[in-house]
Write a protein that holds these residues in place. Structure first.
Motif, short mmCIF file in Angstrom:
data_model
loop_
_atom_site.label_atom_id
_atom_site.label_comp_id
_atom_site.label_asym_id
_atom_site.label_seq_id
_atom_site.Cartn_x
_atom_site.Cartn_y
_atom_site.Cartn_z
N SER A 126 0.54 -1.25 0.29
CA SER A 126 0.07 0.20 0.29
C SER A 126 0.59 1.39 -0.31
CB SER A 126 -0.92 0.06 1.26
OG SER A 126 -2.02 -0.53 1.24
N ALA A 127 2.40 1.41 0.91
CA ALA A 127 2.53 2.75 0.32
C ALA A 127 3.41 2.81 -0.60
CB ALA A 127 4.13 2.31 1.83
N VAL A 128 3.84 1.92 -1.55
CA VAL A 128 3.70 2.19 -2.77
C VAL A 128 2.99 2.62 -3.43
CG1 VAL A 128 4.82 1.19 -4.99
CG2 VAL A 128 5.44 0.26 -2.84
N LEU B 177 14.14 -8.64 -2.08
CA LEU B 177 13.34 -7.06 -1.13
C LEU B 177 14.05 -5.72 -2.29
CD1 LEU B 177 11.27 -6.24 0.76
CD2 LEU B 177 13.56 -5.88 2.37
N SER B 178 13.49 -4.81 -2.66
CA SER B 178 13.37 -3.73 -2.98
C SER B 178 12.71 -3.08 -3.24
CB SER B 178 13.58 -4.08 -5.21
OG SER B 178 14.71 -3.38 -5.37
N SER B 179 13.37 -1.63 -3.92
CA SER B 179 12.52 -0.76 -3.67
C SER B 179 11.70 -0.98 -4.72
CB SER B 179 13.22 0.51 -3.88
OG SER B 179 12.02 1.56 -3.89
N GLY B 180 9.92 -0.14 -4.29
CA GLY B 180 8.89 -0.09 -4.85
C GLY B 180 9.09 1.23 -6.26
N PHE B 181 9.63 1.94 -5.14
CA PHE B 181 9.39 3.61 -6.02
C PHE B 181 9.87 3.81 -6.82
CE2 PHE B 181 8.06 4.42 -0.98
CZ PHE B 181 6.65 5.01 -1.75
N ASP B 182 11.76 3.50 -7.07
CA ASP B 182 11.85 3.29 -7.98
C ASP B 182 12.90 2.04 -8.33
OD1 ASP B 182 14.03 3.79 -9.72
OD2 ASP B 182 15.63 4.78 -8.43
N LEU B 183 12.57 1.13 -9.84
CA LEU B 183 12.38 0.30 -9.97
C LEU B 183 13.68 -0.02 -10.51
CD1 LEU B 183 8.56 -0.59 -11.19
CD2 LEU B 183 9.25 -1.23 -9.15
N PRO C 296 5.10 -0.58 9.92
CA PRO C 296 4.79 -0.44 8.93
C PRO C 296 4.86 1.35 8.99
CG PRO C 296 2.80 -0.56 10.45
CD PRO C 296 3.82 -1.38 11.30
N ASN C 297 5.47 1.92 7.92
CA ASN C 297 5.60 3.26 7.50
C ASN C 297 4.68 3.61 7.02
OD1 ASN C 297 7.53 2.90 8.30
ND2 ASN C 297 8.48 2.08 6.69
N SER C 298 3.09 3.64 6.75
CA SER C 298 1.71 3.43 5.79
C SER C 298 0.68 3.62 7.00
CB SER C 298 1.56 3.62 4.77
OG SER C 298 0.23 3.46 4.20
N GLY D 280 -0.44 10.59 -0.74
CA GLY D 280 -1.78 11.55 -0.82
C GLY D 280 -2.59 11.17 -0.44
N ASN D 281 -3.42 11.41 -1.04
CA ASN D 281 -5.69 10.73 -1.21
C ASN D 281 -5.62 10.05 -2.34
OD1 ASN D 281 -6.05 11.86 1.50
ND2 ASN D 281 -5.56 14.00 1.05
N THR D 282 -4.96 9.51 -3.30
CA THR D 282 -5.32 9.68 -4.25
C THR D 282 -4.37 8.03 -4.24
OG1 THR D 282 -5.28 9.45 -6.61
CG2 THR D 282 -3.76 11.00 -5.79
N LEU D 283 -4.39 6.97 -5.62
CA LEU D 283 -3.61 6.30 -5.92
C LEU D 283 -2.92 6.45 -6.56
CD1 LEU D 283 -5.81 3.46 -7.41
CD2 LEU D 283 -4.67 3.12 -5.53
N ALA D 284 -1.38 6.71 -6.52
CA ALA D 284 0.01 6.46 -7.02
C ALA D 284 -0.35 5.89 -8.30
CB ALA D 284 1.00 5.93 -6.55
#
Length: 264
Positions: free
Chosen positions: A20-22, A238-244, A210-212, A26-30
């Motif tokens: 979910s954090a990825v 395990l890796s980042s989902g923000f930068d692929l 959890p961070n979110s 804000g208030n919307t889907l990334a």
């Protein structure tokens, strides 16, 4: 020469889990991050002929966009999951269709893996989907799973899916980019552990963080997922989902530049 930590994924089956954090911003889907995830999966299927099972969180977060409710209340979270799951699938179906792929939804709970009859049925459905080149998208059935909604998480669902559906690798794309030897937020000299062969008991008992506000996991749930698979001779990355970038390097180009690989 193949490095010890180099994993060949051509013609293999993998589970990719995104949290979910990825998927929320804000208030919307990334949407951009969701699009990048779909692009990665499409690349794996087209270039590596990889069968991909996607475990996707984000239903509660997607539901919260349509209806604002107090997420600390179980029934409210279940209602948000019911609202958000079809919204989440709508985005996935649209984006996968642009790549020429179809997807399907499977909602599971822990009991589906404990019951011999139910797990056999789930395996049968999974094989039909993968054989027909359809991308299964799994999520926990939050609408009916009271206990799992409070204490469960999709890291464990993904680990069980990787094992029971005979995947070669579980990849968790998260808000952390790997496992460090100490907390990188507190220690600027923390070093990433690129390969982990064993997880100590005290690591599995660390505080759940959890961070979110929409997340139900943290690093401990990922370690528990990795431990479950290590005990069954399965691998997890395990890796980042923000930068692929690192995920592409590892999964597509077979270069382990960053991220943590859990393997015997």
């Amino acid at each position: 020469m193949i490095k010890e930590d180099k994993i060949l994924l051509t013609n293999k089956r993998i589970v990719i889990k995104v949290g979910s954090a990825v998927l929320r911003e804000g208030n919307t889907l990334a949407i951009e991050r969701l699009n990048n995830l779909v692009d990665l999966i499409a690349t794996l299927k087209k270039e590596k002929n990889t069968q991909v099972i996607l475990v996707s969180s984000g239903a509660v977060a997607a539901g919260n966009i349509a209806l604002k409710l107090d997420k600390t209340q179980v029934l409210n979270r279940q209602a948000l999951a019911a609202i958000g799951q079809p919204l989440l699938m709508k985005y996935y179906k649209k984006r996968f269709k642009e790549h020429g792929f179809r997807c399907a939804q499977m909602l599971l709970v822990e009991e589906d893996f404990d019951s011999r009859k139910r797990s056999k049925n789930a395996k049968g459905v999974m094989e039909i989907l993968l054989t027909n080149d359809i991308i299964p998208i799994l999520n926990e059935n939050d609408v009916i799973a009271n206990k799992e909604l409070l204490f469960g998480d999709n890291d464990q669902l993904a680990a069980h899916a990787a094992y029971f559906f005979d995947a070669d690798l579980l990849t968790i794309l998260s808000d952390v980019d790997g496992l460090y030897d100490s907390n990188p937020h507190e220690n600027p000299n923390a070093k990433m552990r690129k390969i982990v062969n064993n997880i100590e008991d005290d690591e599995l008992e660390m505080k759940h963080t959890p961070n979110s506000e929409f997340a139900t996991g943290g690093i401990v749930t990922k370690l528990k997922a990795a431990n479950f698979l290590l005990k069954r001779n399965k691998m997890m990355y395990l890796s980042s989902g923000f930068d692929l970038t690192n995920a592409y390097d590892f999964l597509v180009h077979e270069n382990h530049n960053s991220g943590t690989l859990f393997k015997k």
